[in-house]
Each structure stands twice: as structure tokens, then as C-alpha cells.
Design an enzyme around this catalytic site. Structure first.
Site, PDB file in Angstrom:
ATOM      1  NE  ARG A  55      -3.116   0.247   3.153  1.00  0.00           N
ATOM      2  CZ  ARG A  55      -2.576   0.431   4.364  1.00  0.00           C
ATOM      3  NH1 ARG A  55      -1.940   1.549   4.642  1.00  0.00           N
ATOM      4  NH2 ARG A  55      -2.673  -0.501   5.292  1.00  0.00           N
ATOM      5  CE1 TYR A 107     -14.391  12.446 -16.100  1.00  0.00           C
ATOM      6  CE2 TYR A 107     -13.903  12.518 -13.765  1.00  0.00           C
ATOM      7  CZ  TYR A 107     -14.360  11.836 -14.868  1.00  0.00           C
ATOM      8  OH  TYR A 107     -14.795  10.544 -14.737  1.00  0.00           O
ATOM      9  CG  ASP A 179      -7.008  16.914 -14.859  1.00  0.00           C
ATOM     10  OD1 ASP A 179      -6.354  16.282 -15.718  1.00  0.00           O
ATOM     11  OD2 ASP A 179      -8.037  16.448 -14.332  1.00  0.00           O
ATOM     12  CE  LYS A 204     -10.428   9.059 -18.342  1.00  0.00           C
ATOM     13  NZ  LYS A 204     -10.721  10.337 -17.744  1.00  0.00           N
TER      14      LYS A 204
HETATM   15  C1  LIG Z   1     -11.164  10.792 -16.521  1.00  0.00           C
HETATM   16  C2  LIG Z   1     -10.675  12.056 -15.969  1.00  0.00           C
HETATM   17  C3  LIG Z   1     -10.454  12.205 -14.599  1.00  0.00           C
HETATM   18  C4  LIG Z   1     -10.759  11.101 -13.611  1.00  0.00           C
HETATM   19  O1  LIG Z   1      -9.929   9.999 -13.813  1.00  0.00           O
HETATM   20  P1  LIG Z   1     -10.365   8.469 -13.490  1.00  0.00           P
HETATM   21  O2  LIG Z   1      -9.153   7.705 -13.848  1.00  0.00           O
HETATM   22  O3  LIG Z   1     -11.560   8.171 -14.333  1.00  0.00           O
HETATM   23  O4  LIG Z   1     -10.688   8.426 -12.043  1.00  0.00           O
HETATM   24  C5  LIG Z   1      -9.943  13.409 -14.147  1.00  0.00           C
HETATM   25  N1  LIG Z   1      -9.677  14.420 -15.001  1.00  0.00           N
HETATM   26  C6  LIG Z   1      -9.880  14.312 -16.329  1.00  0.00           C
HETATM   27  C7  LIG Z   1      -9.556  15.448 -17.226  1.00  0.00           C
HETATM   28  C8  LIG Z   1     -10.387  13.125 -16.862  1.00  0.00           C
HETATM   29  O5  LIG Z   1     -10.597  13.028 -18.170  1.00  0.00           O
END
Ligand SMILES: *Cc1c(COP(=O)(O)O)cnc(C)c1O
Length: 399
Positions: A55, A107, A179, A204
Site C-alpha cells: 500500500r 471533468y 489537470d 486515458k
Molecule cells: C477521466 C478524468 C479524470 C478522472 O480519472 P479516473 O481515472 O476516471 O478516475 C480526471 N480528469 C480528467 C480530465 C479526466 O478526463
């Protein structure tokens, strides 16, 4: 021991192929092994190999964390089970009473986490169009501790000036959190432009194959290293070894995938603009995009995400039903092209007034352009539009 590290001076494409280490030092393995072990033997009472319980630290995850830090030009990387796991962790460096200014067009899951959860623990948030600098500045309060931005934004593809936001918040001793999911470290490196912490959903582009979830924080601030590690270890949203390995494997092809995503997206964005069913197309690679030159000054590419307004919301069900190569599914950044309807999927958690103000209406579609042949993607859209428009009633399509 031999130096296993990849050279910092290599070009981005080389850095993504090799990651932080050129090979695994113990065996010479070219692919980082999956250390599928929850716990690690201690050699003696006060002796340590650096590993005790997965962890906290796991060797496969640690290699991925070093790789993310390497690609983002940061000192510290932390890997979480999902992007939301990473965002939940970063918010815990703040305290009740703190205020954050957040991009209004981001998001939907981030919105839900902040507004439906953290707002109840004494945090406050202002949602602003951060692509408008004056509005961003006006939203700052004495208790503002951070700017949290997404650029390009999701789903309206607005671009926020990373450098100016950094200067603005640093004057008050706050942090800039970016982000960077949409462009990936291959196209954009916010830490180099004054950001303090970079967030990624590794689900992604980084992993890139729609086959795993992961999330990251990268930063270079020694004073945040211990608190963030502690949050990661204490909350338990650490990334599992196999998913860490899948993400490491995905990153090896990040450069070729991003180049192809972008090449396809440019073609498709231009094609979409010409279609009678389409009202407006949002893509930062258009020379008439309002922040085109800003994009070019802070990123090396425009990415593979396109949003567009249909002329008529009535076309939506038929379009989603009639695409066949493009899959109607939530998520983005994978090799397969996906189409999303933000209103009911990614942005469903956002209240109507705010959603509409941000531009997310019932005619908005979001396309994550994959790496298929662009002609096939266009043909799929052409056929789907054709079936929408030529006498097929909505009931027939739904049947
Ligand atoms: C998908 C996404 C998230 C969240 O990520 P997960 O892996 O689905 O928890 C956060 N920010 C952006 C821009 C995203 O496209």
C-alpha cells in the site's frame, strides 16, 4: 551499480519509450517486472530494502512513479488507483476554511468530488472560466490557497494560460494545480511553466488502451513529499502492481499514439466543420480557436479531443445509435475512437445552470479520436449523419 537511468536530455519520444529506467537493475529485464507481492521481508530489525508493504511502496508502482516524474520534469510522482484517487489525495493538503478557484469547465467527477463532498468539510470553491484571466483574478479571496485548472478544458476545449495563473497564485503563496490529462506529458509539461502539482488520469492517454484505470500526482516540492506520500499510504487508493505495469507498458507508445491521435483529430475536426448537421466545432488546433496562439506557446500539440454542437438536439439519439466503428462509451484517450454525450455522461453531476453557462448543452457531443484510419472514422460519422437526416424516424432508429 551501472547507471540505469534514461537521459534527461533525450527528446520526448525517446523519453516515453524508455521511461525513467532503461532496464531493471537486478536482472536486466527490459520490461519492468510485475511485483505481485503485498508484503516484503525485512532483512533485520532495523534493516530495510526500502519496501515493506505494497500500500505504501511497491517496486512496479515505484518505477511508474519515477517514470511519470521523469516525463513531467518533476521530482516526485505518486500513483493512485484512479485519476479521482489522485484528485482526492491532492485536496487533502488543504484545510477546512481554505478556498480554491477551479475551472468551471472541467471533468464532471472533479466537480462532484469538490462540491458534493469537500464542500461539506469546510472547503469552499469558486467555479470560473479560467481561460478568462480577469475573471480568475477577480475570484481570488484572502483565503484562496490554490488554483485548480484543466487545460484544454473538458469538454469545451478552452485553453487557460498556465504561466499567468502560476504568477497570479504564487504572489499570494498559493499553489497552481493543473489537470494535464487531455494533452499528456508528451504534449504539455505544466511544471515547466510554473505549475506546482500536475494531475493525471492515467486511465486515458497514458495507458492508452481503454484497459486499465490509474491516476497520478507529480510535483517538485520537497515540503509536499512527505504529506502526499502519507495521504497515499493512509487512504489506500494506491495503484495495484498489474495496473501499474499496464500503464508503464502504455506509456512506451505514448509518443506515436499522441502524434496519430492529433493528426486524425485535425482531419476530423476540419471535416466536421463542413457538415450541415454540425453547428460548431471546438478544437484548439483550429487557427481561429480563441486561444490558438496561447496553445502553441504552452503546448507542443493540440491533442485528440474534439467537441461539437449539433444543429438539432433531436439528432443525438440517432447519431449515438448509428455510429458503428466509433463506440458510444464514456472515457477518452484510448486507441479506439469513442463518442460521449457529456450532458448525461461525464457532466451529469453538474447543476443545469452552471452546465449551460459552461456551454454543456443538449447538442454537445465529445469525440475522443482514436488511432484508426481517419478515413474510416469520417466514413462512420458520415453514414451516421446520413441515417439521422434521411427520413428515418427516431422511433425506427430506437427500435
Ligand atoms: C477521466 C478524468 C479524470 C478522472 O480519472 P479516473 O481515472 O476516471 O478516475 C480526471 N480528469 C480528467 C480530465 C479526466 O478526463
Amino acid at each position: 551499480m551501472e547507471d540505469t537511468h534514461c537521459n534527461n536530455d533525450y527528446a520526448p519520444a525517446t523519453r516515453t519509450v524508455h521511461g525513467a529506467a532503461l532496464f531493471e537493475p537486478h536482472t536486466g529485464a527490459v520490461s519492468t517486472p510485475i511485483y505481485q507481492s503485498s508484503t516484503f521481508r525485512h532483512p533485520g530489525l532495523y534493516e530495510s530494502t526500502g519496501f515493506d508493504y505494497s500500500r505504501g511502496v511497491n517496486p512496479t508502482r515505484a518505477e511508474l512513479e519515477r517514470t511519470l516524474a521523469f516525463l513531467e520534469n518533476g521530482k516526485y510522482g505518486l500513483a493512485f488507483a484512479t485519476g479521482m484517487g489522485a484528485i482526492s489525495a491532492v485536496i487533502k493538503i488543504f484545510r477546512p476554511g481554505d478556498h480554491l478557484v477551479v475551472s468551471e469547465d472541467l471533468y464532471g467527477g472533479t466537480y462532484r468530488l469538490f462540491n458534493e463532498y469537500y464542500a461539506h468539510y469546510g472547503f469552499s470553491f469558486s467555479w470560473v472560466d479560467t481561460s478568462d484571466f480577469a475573471k480568475t483574478e477577480a475570484a481570488l479571496r484572502p483565503e484562496t490557497k490554490a488554483l485548480f485548472i484543466e487545460t484544454p478544458s473538458n469538454p469545451m476545449m478552452k485553453v487557460t494560460d498556465i504561466r499567468r495563473c502560476g504568477e497570479l497564485i504564487h504572489k499570494r503563496g498559493g499553489l497552481l494545480i493543473v489537470d494535464n490529462t487531455f494533452l499528456s506529458p508528451y504534449f504539455q509539461n505544466p511544471l515547466k511553466m510554473g505549475a506546482d502539482i500536475v494531475v493525471h488520469s492515467g486511465t486515458k492517454y497514458l495507458s492508452g488502451h481503454n484497459d486499465t484505470l490509474s491516476g497520478f500526482l507529480v510535483h517538485s516540492r520537497p515540503e509536499l513529499d512527505v504529506p502526499l506520500r502519507n495521504i497515499q499510504k493512509s487512504e489506500g487508493a494506491s495503484l495495484a502492481p498489474f495496473d501499474a505495469w499496464l500503464t508503464l507498458r502504455g506509456i512506451k507508445t505514448l509518443a506515436v499514439r499522441m502524434e496519430k491521435h492529433e493528426k486524425n483529430a485535425l482531419k476530423i475536426a476540419h471535416w466536421l466543420r463542413e457538415q450541415p448537421e454540425v453547428d460548431r466545432v471546438f478544437y484548439p488546433g483550429f487557427e481561429d480557436h480563441p486561444q490558438y496562439s496561447l496553445s502553441r506557446s504552452q503546448a507542443r500539440g493540440f491533442g485528440g479531443m474534439i467537441s461539437f454542437y449539433l444543429k438539432d438536439a433531436d439528432l443525438v439519439p440517432a447519431l449515438l445509435k448509428n455510429v458503428s466503428l466509433i463506440l458510444f462509451a464514456e472515457s477518452l484517450g484510448g486507441v479506439e475512437s469513442l463518442i460521449t454525450y457529456p450532458l448525461v455522461q461525464t457532466h451529469e453531476a453538474i447543476p443545469e445552470a452552471m452546465r449551460l453557462a459552461a456551454g454543456v448543452n443538449d447538442r454537445l457531443m465529445r469525440l475522443s479520436v482514436g488511432i484508426e484510419d481517419p478515413g474510416d472514422i469520417i466514413e462512420d460519422l458520415r453514414r451516421a449523419f446520413h441515417r439521422c437526416g434521411h427520413g428515418t424516424s427516431k422511433t425506427e432508429i430506437r427500435a
